[in-house]
Design a protein around this motif. Structure first.
Motif, mmCIF file in Angstrom:
data_model
loop_
_atom_site.group_PDB
_atom_site.id
_atom_site.type_symbol
_atom_site.label_atom_id
_atom_site.label_comp_id
_atom_site.label_asym_id
_atom_site.label_seq_id
_atom_site.Cartn_x
_atom_site.Cartn_y
_atom_site.Cartn_z
ATOM 1 N N ILE A 165 21.031 -6.640 12.429
ATOM 2 C CA ILE A 165 21.798 -7.878 12.603
ATOM 3 C C ILE A 165 22.799 -8.091 11.475
ATOM 4 O O ILE A 165 23.973 -8.424 11.732
ATOM 5 N N PRO A 166 22.415 -7.901 10.177
ATOM 6 C CA PRO A 166 23.428 -8.041 9.116
ATOM 7 C C PRO A 166 24.582 -7.050 9.236
ATOM 8 O O PRO A 166 25.715 -7.386 8.874
ATOM 9 N N LEU A 167 24.303 -5.837 9.733
ATOM 10 C CA LEU A 167 25.378 -4.854 9.853
ATOM 11 C C LEU A 167 26.449 -5.307 10.832
ATOM 12 O O LEU A 167 27.640 -5.045 10.619
ATOM 13 N N PHE A 171 30.248 -5.403 9.516
ATOM 14 C CA PHE A 171 31.222 -4.481 10.087
ATOM 15 C C PHE A 171 32.236 -5.156 11.008
ATOM 16 O O PHE A 171 33.207 -4.541 11.404
ATOM 17 N N GLU A 172 32.012 -6.415 11.371
ATOM 18 C CA GLU A 172 32.939 -7.086 12.276
ATOM 19 C C GLU A 172 34.273 -7.348 11.599
ATOM 20 O O GLU A 172 34.339 -7.643 10.408
ATOM 21 N N HIS A 173 35.332 -7.251 12.383
ATOM 22 C CA HIS A 173 36.674 -7.536 11.897
ATOM 23 C C HIS A 173 36.985 -8.997 12.221
ATOM 24 O O HIS A 173 37.377 -9.319 13.344
ATOM 25 N N THR A 181 38.098 -14.673 27.390
ATOM 26 C CA THR A 181 37.345 -14.214 28.562
ATOM 27 C C THR A 181 36.628 -12.893 28.315
ATOM 28 O O THR A 181 35.944 -12.384 29.199
ATOM 29 N N MET A 182 36.779 -12.323 27.110
ATOM 30 C CA MET A 182 36.170 -11.035 26.807
ATOM 31 C C MET A 182 34.978 -11.215 25.881
ATOM 32 O O MET A 182 34.929 -12.148 25.072
ATOM 33 N N CYS A 183 34.012 -10.331 26.029
ATOM 34 C CA CYS A 183 32.873 -10.280 25.113
ATOM 35 C C CYS A 183 32.943 -8.960 24.375
ATOM 36 O O CYS A 183 32.621 -7.904 24.933
ATOM 37 N N PHE A 184 33.390 -9.009 23.132
ATOM 38 C CA PHE A 184 33.702 -7.788 22.413
ATOM 39 C C PHE A 184 33.551 -8.018 20.921
ATOM 40 O O PHE A 184 33.876 -9.096 20.426
ATOM 41 N N PHE A 185 33.096 -7.004 20.202
ATOM 42 C CA PHE A 185 33.102 -7.029 18.743
ATOM 43 C C PHE A 185 34.142 -6.022 18.269
ATOM 44 O O PHE A 185 34.110 -4.867 18.682
ATOM 45 N N GLN A 186 35.050 -6.481 17.459
ATOM 46 C CA GLN A 186 36.061 -5.592 16.913
ATOM 47 C C GLN A 186 35.621 -5.164 15.520
ATOM 48 O O GLN A 186 35.366 -5.989 14.650
ATOM 49 N N PHE A 187 35.512 -3.849 15.299
ATOM 50 C CA PHE A 187 35.080 -3.332 14.008
ATOM 51 C C PHE A 187 36.279 -2.847 13.200
ATOM 52 O O PHE A 187 37.305 -2.455 13.746
ATOM 53 N N ASP A 189 38.341 -0.184 11.276
ATOM 54 C CA ASP A 189 38.458 1.252 11.535
ATOM 55 C C ASP A 189 37.694 2.082 10.512
ATOM 56 O O ASP A 189 37.141 3.134 10.839
ATOM 57 N N ARG A 190 37.639 1.598 9.278
ATOM 58 C CA ARG A 190 36.954 2.369 8.244
ATOM 59 C C ARG A 190 35.432 2.371 8.435
ATOM 60 O O ARG A 190 34.726 3.162 7.811
ATOM 61 N N HIS A 191 34.943 1.473 9.293
ATOM 62 C CA HIS A 191 33.500 1.403 9.535
ATOM 63 C C HIS A 191 33.080 2.083 10.836
ATOM 64 O O HIS A 191 31.890 2.134 11.142
ATOM 65 N N MET A 192 34.041 2.614 11.589
ATOM 66 C CA MET A 192 33.709 3.127 12.906
ATOM 67 C C MET A 192 32.732 4.293 12.844
ATOM 68 O O MET A 192 31.768 4.356 13.615
ATOM 69 N N MET A 193 32.938 5.232 11.931
ATOM 70 C CA MET A 193 32.043 6.381 11.826
ATOM 71 C C MET A 193 30.658 5.947 11.364
ATOM 72 O O MET A 193 29.641 6.475 11.838
ATOM 73 N N THR A 194 30.595 4.963 10.470
ATOM 74 C CA THR A 194 29.300 4.464 10.003
ATOM 75 C C THR A 194 28.541 3.798 11.146
ATOM 76 O O THR A 194 27.336 4.021 11.328
ATOM 77 N N VAL A 195 29.251 2.976 11.921
ATOM 78 C CA VAL A 195 28.625 2.307 13.060
ATOM 79 C C VAL A 195 28.139 3.323 14.082
ATOM 80 O O VAL A 195 27.020 3.228 14.608
ATOM 81 N N ALA A 196 28.981 4.312 14.378
ATOM 82 C CA ALA A 196 28.605 5.333 15.357
ATOM 83 C C ALA A 196 27.400 6.136 14.876
ATOM 84 O O ALA A 196 26.500 6.459 15.671
ATOM 85 N N PHE A 197 27.362 6.444 13.587
ATOM 86 C CA PHE A 197 26.228 7.222 13.054
ATOM 87 C C PHE A 197 24.929 6.440 13.137
ATOM 88 O O PHE A 197 23.904 6.950 13.595
ATOM 89 N N ILE A 198 24.966 5.169 12.711
ATOM 90 C CA ILE A 198 23.742 4.373 12.689
ATOM 91 C C ILE A 198 23.234 4.085 14.099
ATOM 92 O O ILE A 198 22.041 4.219 14.385
ATOM 93 N N SER A 199 24.135 3.708 14.988
ATOM 94 C CA SER A 199 23.700 3.267 16.313
ATOM 95 C C SER A 199 23.434 4.410 17.276
ATOM 96 O O SER A 199 22.625 4.267 18.202
ATOM 97 N N LEU A 200 24.086 5.568 17.079
ATOM 98 C CA LEU A 200 23.972 6.651 18.041
ATOM 99 C C LEU A 200 23.337 7.911 17.470
ATOM 100 O O LEU A 200 22.426 8.480 18.079
ATOM 101 N N ALA A 201 23.815 8.364 16.323
ATOM 102 C CA ALA A 201 23.294 9.619 15.773
ATOM 103 C C ALA A 201 21.912 9.441 15.158
ATOM 104 O O ALA A 201 21.039 10.301 15.324
ATOM 105 N N LEU A 202 21.695 8.336 14.465
ATOM 106 C CA LEU A 202 20.432 8.138 13.754
ATOM 107 C C LEU A 202 19.209 8.175 14.662
ATOM 108 O O LEU A 202 18.200 8.811 14.315
ATOM 109 N N PRO A 203 19.216 7.520 15.848
ATOM 110 C CA PRO A 203 18.034 7.605 16.720
ATOM 111 C C PRO A 203 17.686 9.032 17.112
ATOM 112 O O PRO A 203 16.505 9.413 17.111
ATOM 113 N N ASN A 204 18.688 9.827 17.434
ATOM 114 C CA ASN A 204 18.431 11.217 17.806
ATOM 115 C C ASN A 204 17.906 12.017 16.620
ATOM 116 O O ASN A 204 17.010 12.858 16.776
#
Length: 352
Positions: A165-167, A171-173, A181-187, A189-204
């Protein structure tokens, strides 16, 4: 659905066209979305609710640390199939968020961290099985075992509150402006790889590490379990081996469903200019493969002898109830017919 690839620019395939073929294609797309989302959601609700009831209604299961970890996984999977998928379907049909901002943030967080939370719980389940194997040939104090069990059950929740939750906040912009009308979090750009690693690569990565650790401990314990002396009964040995097999199956299925979305997300982040050929339908199919684990995993735990035993108990109970309800109706006619036949025989005898 779109939260997995927060900054990927892809054409909106839901735009309305005026041509006949365009309208047919859009209708087919909507029907396909409904079928896919509803199937995963309904099957996931059914499987998770059944498994939760089995655990809570069984004194044996609800006092076993392994099943408390499985219960944790059911909670995360239930949030996905009951909350994330229905709202995601409603949002993707016309790309318009019709709920309040707080619901949007809750939906986004639950969707975005689903794989990480499920992966963390499965990792804890693997560690629990490793400790169970070590216990067969290493003396471990009861207090230490209790501490490990409590730690493994609470770790995913602590990780969610203290890290995930703190991340999202960090990481939010905050300067980005999106339509209401949109539901979106804008990150950033410098945090995109960190977010992708934590949320996607780390579980695997966690699951691969857990599999290797389980394999190492299994080899250390000995490949032929029957030839190794143990203080456990034969039935407990069988249950332990079956539980390890079940965990391996769950890990394998999770990796098969999660790796495609991980590779595609990293590809979209690293090579954004080459993703123009992808449509939202392509991303949706890969995303649904990821969340499909929420409905598949509960069924996989039927490998466990304890789960099969509880299912057999409830099946016999339900069959007994049904037989009891049908018994008066079924037995009334034969007894009446027997009594009638006896009376008719007596009458005939008296007449003769």
């Amino acid at each position: 659905m779109t939260t997995t690839w927060p900054n990927t620019t892809i054409g909106n395939t839901s735009a309305t066209t005026t041509s006949y073929h365009g309208n047919n294609a859009e209708s087919a797309r909507i029907a396909s979305l409904h079928a896919k989302y509803i199937t995963i959601s309904v099957s996931g609700i059914f499987s998770n609710v059944i498994l939760v009831l089995l655990i809570f209604l069984s004194k044996t299961l609800r006092t076993t640390p392994l099943f408390w970890n499985i219960l944790n996984l059911c909670v995360y999977d239930s949030v996905t199939v009951m909350f994330v998928i229905p709202f995601g379907l409603d949002y993707e049909l016309d790309w318009s968020w019709s709920y309040d901002e707080w619901t949007c943030k809750m939906w986004y967080a639950a969707d975005f961290w689903h794989m990480l939370m499920a992966g963390t719980v499965i990792f804890c389940i693997c560690i629990d099985r490793i400790v169970a194997v070590l216990q067969t040939f290493i003396s471990i104090k009861v207090k230490l075992l209790r501490f490990i069990s409590i730690f493994l059950v609470t770790l995913p929740w602590v990780f969610l509150v203290a890290v995930c939750i703190p991340l999202l906040v960090v990481f939010e912009h905050p300067e980005s402006k999106l339509p209401s009308t949109m539901c979106f979090f804008q990150f950033h750009d410098r945090h995109m790889m960190t977010v992708a690693f934590i949320s996607l690569a780390l579980p695997n990565i966690l699951l691969i590490i857990a599999c290797n650790l389980m394999l190492f401990v299994y080899v250390l314990r000995g490949g032929n379990w029957n030839k190794i002396s143990s203080n456990r009964e034969d039935t407990e040995e069988i249950r332990l081996k079956m539980s390890i097999t079940a965990v391996w199956v769950v890990v394998a299925v999770s990796l098969l469903c999660w790796l495609p979305v991980t590779f595609l997300a990293f590809f979209s982040v690293l090579f954004r200019s080459k993703c123009k050929g992808f449509t939202w339908d392509d991303f949706t199919d890969v995303y649904l493969l990821q969340v499909m684990t929420s409905s598949i995993t509960p069924f996989l735990w039927i490998i466990l002898p304890e789960v099969r035993h509880e299912l057999a108990v409830w099946r016999r109970f339900i069959s007994g109830v049904l037989r009891f309800r049908n018994k008066p109706n079924d037995s009334l006619v034969p007894s009446y017919q027997t009594e009638t036949d006896d009376n008719e025989t007596e009458i005939q005898d008296n007449t003769i």
